[in-house]
Design a protein around this motif. Structure first.
Motif, PDB file in Angstrom:
ATOM      1  N   PRO A   1      36.302  37.427  28.446  1.00 15.99           N
ATOM      2  CA  PRO A   1      36.281  37.916  26.978  1.00 15.99           C
ATOM      3  C   PRO A   1      34.930  38.655  26.615  1.00 15.99           C
ATOM      4  O   PRO A   1      33.865  38.084  27.143  1.00 15.99           O
ATOM      5  CB  PRO A   1      36.528  36.683  26.373  1.00 15.99           C
ATOM      6  CG  PRO A   1      36.220  35.470  26.785  1.00 15.99           C
ATOM      7  CD  PRO A   1      36.486  35.835  28.468  1.00 15.99           C
TER       8      PRO A   1
ATOM      9  N   ALA B   1      40.068  38.745  19.029  1.00 15.82           N
ATOM     10  CA  ALA B   1      40.544  38.408  20.287  1.00 15.82           C
ATOM     11  C   ALA B   1      41.542  39.425  20.846  1.00 15.82           C
ATOM     12  O   ALA B   1      41.698  39.687  21.989  1.00 15.82           O
ATOM     13  CB  ALA B   1      41.641  37.235  19.817  1.00 15.82           C
TER      14      ALA B   1
ATOM     15  N   SER C   1      39.271  41.994  22.265  1.00 15.55           N
ATOM     16  CA  SER C   1      38.795  41.523  23.676  1.00 15.55           C
ATOM     17  C   SER C   1      39.988  41.765  24.728  1.00 15.55           C
ATOM     18  O   SER C   1      39.675  42.199  25.653  1.00 15.55           O
ATOM     19  CB  SER C   1      38.496  40.134  23.601  1.00 15.55           C
ATOM     20  OG  SER C   1      38.158  39.623  25.033  1.00 15.55           O
TER      21      SER C   1
ATOM     22  N   ASN D   1      38.252  32.657  23.590  1.00 19.83           N
ATOM     23  CA  ASN D   1      37.060  33.040  23.779  1.00 19.83           C
ATOM     24  C   ASN D   1      36.200  32.276  24.774  1.00 19.83           C
ATOM     25  O   ASN D   1      34.973  32.095  24.750  1.00 19.83           O
ATOM     26  CB  ASN D   1      36.151  33.253  22.270  1.00 19.83           C
ATOM     27  CG  ASN D   1      36.222  31.916  21.603  1.00 19.83           C
ATOM     28  OD1 ASN D   1      37.059  30.988  21.953  1.00 19.83           O
ATOM     29  ND2 ASN D   1      35.401  31.762  20.723  1.00 19.83           N
TER      30      ASN D   1
ATOM     31  N   SER E   1      40.381  29.562  18.974  1.00 20.33           N
ATOM     32  CA  SER E   1      39.050  29.879  19.125  1.00 20.33           C
ATOM     33  C   SER E   1      38.351  28.325  19.698  1.00 20.33           C
ATOM     34  O   SER E   1      38.846  27.389  19.341  1.00 20.33           O
ATOM     35  CB  SER E   1      37.923  30.230  17.948  1.00 20.33           C
ATOM     36  OG  SER E   1      37.830  29.279  17.217  1.00 20.33           O
TER      37      SER E   1
END
Length: 623
Positions: free
Chosen positions: A622, A80, A83, A606, A478
C-alpha cells in the motif's frame, strides 16, 4: 508499537485514529489536506507490466487501453481506493522474496502477521521521493506516454490492457416479471455467462427498456462523472442529472471539474456537520415519460464497482402518475414507503430536491412491498430516535415480524465491506446495542443471544479474487482500527459463494438477515449501503436517551408479512436464473457460512502482503 495476537505480530503507527471511521472523501480530522494526485516521479518504480495470461475465457479478449476519460481514479474515493488505484497503475511483481515490500515498509509482515510503517518515516519517504527520486530503469515508451492527470480508471490487469466484457455483456434485458422481491445482483466481468443471468449492469438500469427517461438524480459516495454519463444510452445522455454528494473542499473541486464538459449535470451537496460522517447513500431516482422509479443499491458510480465486485440492488416497479386532484395520502403503499422516502429526502433540507419531492407526491407508489431503512446525520431524542439508523430497523422488526420457534437458535448474518471502531469489547456497541436490534422478532419479550456470523473477506479471499489484491481497496478496514478490537475477529466468516459461482468477485454488497438453524428460511432480509459501523447505524448516548448518527445511508427491508408469508424460503442454486427459480429469496452467498480457520486473517488494507502472489502475480504494497 508492537503487539502479539492470535493474528501475528503487528507494528502499529502512533497516529491511530480514535474513531476508526473513514472521513469523507477530501476531508479528515487527522489529515485536513488530502494527498494530492502524485506526480510520475513519486510513483514507485516497477517493471512495465505486459498483458497477463488469464484463465481461459473464450468470450473474453484483450484490448489496448485508450485514455479518453478526463478523470483520474487516483483522486477518487477513500485512501484505500486510491492505494488500490496506485497498485493497479504500477503493480509490484511477486519475486519469492519480501525485499521490495521491505523498502516501502519498516517491517515486512510475517507469514501469519501484520505490519505497518511508522507514520513519520512513511511521510519522510514520500517527501524524499518527490524531492530526490531514486534511480530507476528508464520507463518504456508506453509508460512515458501515460498522463496521470488524464487517466481512464486503471485496469486490474496492468498498465496497457483491459479485459473487455463479452459482446453480449451489455445486452439489456428486463428481469422476470413474476419476481416478487425485485432484488438483483450486478453483472460481473470474467464470470461464466450463466452466473450473470438475471443480473443487471448500470446500463441495463438506464436502458430505454425500462422507460423513456426525462430526468434523474444520482445519490452516491464516489463519482466518476465522465464514466457515469457514458452509461446513459445515447438518446438520454444529455437529459438533466442531479448529483447528490458529500464532498467538500478539494474533493468537491475535483468533482465539479469532472462535470465541466457536461452542462446537463448539476450538484446538490449533502450537509455533513458531524465529524467522520459521510454521504454514503446510493440511490437513483428516475423520472420517465411513463412514470417514476427508485433504485436503491450498493455500488458507487465508478467503473470498478460495476466491473468485478459483487453488488446488490432493489429496483422498484414503474410507479404511474396519479390522477390530477388526488389527495396527499394517495399512492401510499402498505409499507408506507412513499411517506418514508419523502421524509428521507426532506432531511437534506436542500432546495435542489424540492422539485423531486413534489414529483414523488404525484406518483402512485402503492405496489411497494419493502420498508425503507435510512440514516441521516443528527442527534435524536424521544420518538425521533426510531426514525433513523438501527433503531429504525428495530422498530420495523418489532412491528412487522413474528416470533419463531427456537428463536435463540436462529443466527444473525451480516455482510459488509468496511468496519468501524466499536470499542474495547463487544458490549460497548455490537452486542449491547446493535445485536439487540438484529435479534428483534416481533413483540416477544425473549431476548435470546443467537449466533452472529459476520461475513468479511479474509486475506486469501482477496488474494484469489478476480482483481487480486487491488480488490482490497474497497475493503477499507485499517490496522489502526483492527488492533483495538481483536475480540471482533472471532465473529468473522469467509466470503464463500462457490455454488453461486460468484465467489471470485469481491463483495461490496451489504446485507443483514435472520436465518433458520438449518439455513433454509429467512425471518427478514435487508440490503443497504450501511457497513458495520456506529457512524452508519447510529450509537446511543446519554444513558440511552439519545441516538447519534453521523452518515447518510439507505436500504430496504424485506419482511415476510409484506408478502403474505410466514418466512421466506432460501433459494438454492439460483444460477442460471429462470422464471421457476424466483419463488425463493436469492441470498447472495453460500449457506451455511464458513468460519475463519486459525490461519485466516481479515483483510487489512494498509499493511503489505508479500508472502504469496495474487491472481495476477502481484503483491500488495500500500502507498
Amino acid at each position: 508499537m508492537s503487539q502479539d495476537s492470535q493474528h501475528g505480530k503487528w507494528t502499529v503507527s502512533s497516529s491511530d485514529d480514535d474513531d476508526g471511521e473513514l472521513p469523507p472523501s477530501g476531508t479528515s480530522a487527522s489529515q485536513p489536506n488530502p494527498p494530492a494526485v502524485p506526480s510520475e516521479s513519486s510513483i514507485r518504480s516497477a517493471s512495465p507490466p505486459g498483458p497477463k495470461q488469464e484463465p481461459e475465457e473464450p468470450s473474453v479478449e484483450f484490448k489496448p487501453e485508450q485514455d479518453n476519460t478526463p478523470v483520474t481514479s487516483l483522486a477518487i474515493g477513500s485512501e484505500a481506493r486510491r492505494s488500490a488505484a496506485m497498485s493497479q497503475l504500477n503493480p509490484v511483481k511477486y519475486e519469492n522474496t519480501p525485499s521490495l515490500a521491505g523498502k516501502r515498509k519498516m517491517e515486512v509482515s510475517e507469514s501469519s502477521g501484520w505490519a505497518l510503517s511508522d507514520s513519520d518515516d512513511d511521510e519522510d519517504v514520500k517527501g524524499k521521493s518527490l524531492a530526490n527520486p531514486p534511480k530507476k530503469a528508464p520507463p518504456s515508451p508506453k509508460t512515458k506516454k501515460a498522463k496521470v492527470t488524464n487517466e481512464r480508471p486503471p485496469s486490474p490487469h496492468g498498465r496497457v490492457y483491459y479485459i473487455d466484457e463479452p459482446e453480449d455483456f451489455f445486452e439489456s434485458s428486463i428481469p422476470c416479471s413474476n419476481d416478487p422481491f425485485r432484488f438483483y445482483l450486478n453483472k460481473v466481468t470474467g464470470l461464466d455467462r450463466k452466473y450473470n443471468t438475471g443480473a443487471l449492469h448500470i446500463r441495463d438500469i438506464l436502458s430505454p427498456l425500462f422507460g423513456t427517461l426525462k430526468e434523474s438524480v444520482q445519490f452516491n459516495y464516489c463519482f466518476d462523472i465522465p464514466w457515469m454519463v457514458q452509461q446513459y444510452p445515447p438518446e438520454f445522455r444529455d437529459r438533466p442529472v442531479l448529483i447528490v454528494h458529500g464532498d467538500k473542499r478539494e474533493a468537491k473541486a475535483r468533482l465539479l471539474q469532472q462535470a465541466k464538459p457536461f452542462p446537463h449535470v448539476r450538484f446538490c451537496q449533502a450537509k455533513l456537520e458531524i465529524t467522520f460522517g459521510t454521504h454514503h447513500t446510493k440511490m437513483m431516482l428516475l423520472w420517465y415519460e411513463e412514470g417514476f422509479r427508485v433504485i436503491i443499491l450498493t455500488s458507487n458510480l465508478i467503473r470498478a464497482d460495476w466491473y468485478q465486485k459483487s453488488q446488490g440492488m432493489w429496483m422498484s416497479p414503474l410507479f404511474p402518475r396519479l390522477p390530477k386532484g388526488s389527495s396527499e395520502t394517495a399512492g401510499e403503499s402498505p409499507t408506507f414507503f412513499k411517506r418514508d422516502l419523502l421524509e428521507y429526502l426532506a432531511s437534506y433540507k436542500a432546495p435542489e430536491l424540492e422539485e423531486w419531492i413534489e414529483r414523488i407526491k404525484e406518483h402512485d407508489l402503492s405496489e411497494t412491498r419493502v420498508y425503507l431503512v435510512g440514516s441521516t446525520p443528527g442527534r435524536y431524542v424521544g420518538s425521533d430516535m426510531e426514525r433513523w439508523g438501527h433503531l429504525r430497523l428495530r422498530k420495523l422488526l418489532y412491528d412487522h415480524t413474528d416470533p419463531v420457534p427456537d428463536e435463540e437458535r436462529w443466527p444473525v448474518i451480516g455482510q459488509f465491506s468496511s468496519i468501524g471502531s466499536m470499542g474495547l469489547d463487544k458490549t460497548k456497541w455490537l452486542t449491547g446495542e446493535f445485536q439487540r436490534t438484529m435479534t428483534t422478532l416481533g413483540k416477544s419479550s425473549l431476548r435470546p443471544d443467537p449466533p452472529m456470523h459476520l461475513l468479511y473477506p479474509s486475506v486469501d479471499d482477496v488474494r484469489t479474487s478476480l482483481e487480486g489484491y487491488p480488490a482490497g481497496g474497497s475493503l477499507p478496514y485499517s490496522i489502526q482500527t483492527a488492533q483495538k478490537q481483536l475480540w471482533l475477529h472471532s465473529y468473522f466468516h469467509r466470503w464463500k459463494a462457490d455454488t453461486t459461482g460468484r465467489s471470485h468477485a469481491m463483495p461490496h454488497i451489504k446485507t443483514y438477515m435472520r436465518v433458520s438453524p438449518d439455513f433454509t428460511k429467512l425471518a427478514w432480509f435487508l440490503v443497504t449501503s450501511a457497513n458495520l459501523s456506529k457512524a452508519a447505524w447510529g450509537a446511543l448516548e446519554k444513558n440511552n436517551t439519545q441516538l447519534m448518527v453521523r452518515s447518510y445511508e439507505l436500504g430496504v427491508l424485506y419482511v415476510p408479512s409484506a408478502f403474505n408469508m410466514k418466512t421466506f424460503t432460501v433459494q438454492r442454486n439460483p444460477f442460471p436464473v429462470s422464471p421457476s427459480s424466483s419463488s425463493g429469496f436469492p441470498v447472495p452467498f453460500d449457506l451455511p457460512p464458513t468460519g475463519y480457520s486459525p490461519k485466516d486473517q481479515p483483510w487489512i488494507w494498509n499493511i503489505p502482503y508479500s508472502q504469496a502472489p495474487d491472481t495476477h502475480g502481484n503483491i500488495w504494497v500500500p502507498s
